[in-house]
Design an enzyme around this catalytic site. Structure first.
Site, mmCIF file in Angstrom:
data_model
loop_
_atom_site.group_PDB
_atom_site.id
_atom_site.type_symbol
_atom_site.label_atom_id
_atom_site.label_comp_id
_atom_site.label_asym_id
_atom_site.label_seq_id
_atom_site.Cartn_x
_atom_site.Cartn_y
_atom_site.Cartn_z
ATOM 1 N N ASP A 179 0.859 -1.186 0.000
ATOM 2 C CA ASP A 179 0.000 0.000 0.000
ATOM 3 C C ASP A 179 0.894 1.235 0.000
ATOM 4 O O ASP A 179 1.673 1.450 0.933
ATOM 5 C CB ASP A 179 -0.885 -0.022 1.252
ATOM 6 C CG ASP A 179 -2.019 0.986 1.181
ATOM 7 O OD1 ASP A 179 -2.140 1.675 0.151
ATOM 8 O OD2 ASP A 179 -2.782 1.088 2.155
ATOM 9 N N ASP A 231 -2.841 2.489 -6.090
ATOM 10 C CA ASP A 231 -1.820 2.556 -5.044
ATOM 11 C C ASP A 231 -1.749 1.339 -4.132
ATOM 12 O O ASP A 231 -1.027 1.361 -3.136
ATOM 13 C CB ASP A 231 -2.035 3.813 -4.183
ATOM 14 C CG ASP A 231 -3.399 3.823 -3.506
ATOM 15 O OD1 ASP A 231 -4.277 3.039 -3.901
ATOM 16 O OD2 ASP A 231 -3.579 4.628 -2.574
ATOM 17 N N GLU A 232 -2.457 0.270 -4.443
ATOM 18 C CA GLU A 232 -2.332 -0.920 -3.599
ATOM 19 C C GLU A 232 -2.603 -2.192 -4.398
ATOM 20 O O GLU A 232 -3.318 -2.181 -5.395
ATOM 21 C CB GLU A 232 -3.254 -0.842 -2.383
ATOM 22 C CG GLU A 232 -4.727 -0.795 -2.696
ATOM 23 C CD GLU A 232 -5.592 -0.796 -1.440
ATOM 24 O OE1 GLU A 232 -5.272 -1.529 -0.480
ATOM 25 O OE2 GLU A 232 -6.599 -0.064 -1.424
#
Length: 366
Positions: free
Chosen positions: A20, A114-115
């Site tokens: 993350d 983003d993860e």
């Protein structure tokens, strides 16, 4: 069946990493503009109806967080600096990060820009210890992008996700098969990934405050009160989550829904309730370069009756604002309503891949 669920799988435990990025959009802006470093930054629209898409850690200290109305964020942090989003840059950085993931495993399940989950049970580098892989991946990301990433390592997706939050920012944590059930037992139910405010409130009313309380409930009880989520809650209360990491999963639809703490009776509050759902659906579109032609509005009333309204357009949606316009037309058709609305949902279907999607900043002006 109970015996099977109570015990961990007999085969060798999986090795799952959840990576993350830390305050991703805001961190990219601070990286690219030295004047923003060390200052409270919010990515999003600063106008009256703007919404915060991401907040820097400096802003979070004041209680600013994503999905917060911009006027509220400014009130909490008067020195907050608003920056317009640059999705083309975020996508490019995300692509760099995924190239790094691919050097270690082909089993990658992106959740957003983003993860992502990585299954490294068998990995391309032959590294035995998943913690070492996470350290190496994070160092590679830092070297390639100058950005920090946090990671969680565990034997299933739920616990890997929970672990990635333990040492944020720029840290990592591991939850082993031995300590997984104990970790879950001591966790407040509000901290469970996948348990939103409405579900948490319902659990509190049922006397469920922690993972230990959840574990005391029989599966029949959980199914009765939480429907199809019941078996999932039963499993995670015991540290068990058998969901696979699914690379490049083909989805037929993308949806989001929310149950409200209080029933909605008027049109404007219903529109407000839909904004974060539309933004969530569009973020998934951005992350996976897909869009769709059919949008469906789901409405569940206070008496639990449910209706749906759908519309298909000739050309695939190009922005969150376009989705919002169509959803609002569908919503208008059910007002005025004699019954309160307890849940709203938005689903995008008839999906298609679009390599050069026009990602518009309007997504954050909902």
């Amino acid at each position: 069946m109970t015996d099977h669920i109570e015990s961990l799988p007999a085969e060798r435990p999986r090795k799952i990493i959840h990576v993350d990025m830390d305050a991703f959009y805001a961190s990219v802006e601070q990286r690219d503009n030295p004047e923003l470093r060390g200052k409270p930054v919010a990515v999003g629209g600063s106008e009256a109806r703007g919404v915060v898409a991401a907040a820097s850690y400096e802003a979070r200290k004041f209680g600013v967080h994503s999905a917060m109305p911009s006027v509220t964020a400014k009130r909490k942090c008067p020195d907050l600096i608003f920056v317009k989003p640059r999705f083309d840059v975020y996508k490019a950085v995300s692509a760099q990060i995924r190239e790094i993931f691919a050097e270690y495993t082909p089993i990658i399940e992106p959740l957003s820009l983003d993860e992502a989950y990585l299954d490294v049970t068998e990995n391309l580098k032959g590294i035995e210890i998943a913690t070492d892989i996470a350290l190496e991946v994070r160092a590679r990301i830092k070297a390639a992008t100058a950005l920090n990433a946090s990671a969680g390592i565990s034997y299933n997706k739920f616990l890997a996700k929970m672990a990635s939050d333990l040492n944020k920012p720029n840290g990592q944590a591991v939850i082993t098969p031995k300590n997984g059930p104990a970790f879950v037992a001591g966790l407040p139910i509000t901290k469970f990934h996948g348990v939103g405010p409405a579900t948490a409130d319902k659990m509190h009313r049922l006397g469920i405050e922690t993972g230990a309380d959840l574990r005391k409930k029989e599966i029949e009880f959980l199914v009765r009160h939480f429907g199809k989520s019941g078996p999932y809650f039963y499993g995670i209360a015991r540290g068990i989550d058998e969901r696979q990491v699914k690379p490049d999963r083909v989805r037929k639809s993308i949806g989001a829904e929310d149950t409200f703490a209080q029933d909605i009776h008027a049109y404007d509050p219903a529109v407000d309730g839909l904004k974060s759902l539309i933004a969530k659906v569009w973020r998934h579109c951005e992350a996976n370069s897909i869009t769709g032609k059919t949008v469906t509005l789901k409405i569940k009333y206070a008496d639990f009756t449910q209706i749906t309204r759908a519309r298909t357009i000739g050309q695939a949606f190009r922005s969150a604002d376009e989705i919002k316009e169509t959803v609002c037309v569908l919503l208008e058709s059910v007002f005025p309503t004699r019954k309160g609305i307890r849940l709203l949902g938005v689903t995008l279907s008839s999906l298609e891949r679009q390599a050069d999607m026009c990602i518009e900043q309007l997504a954050l002006k909902l």
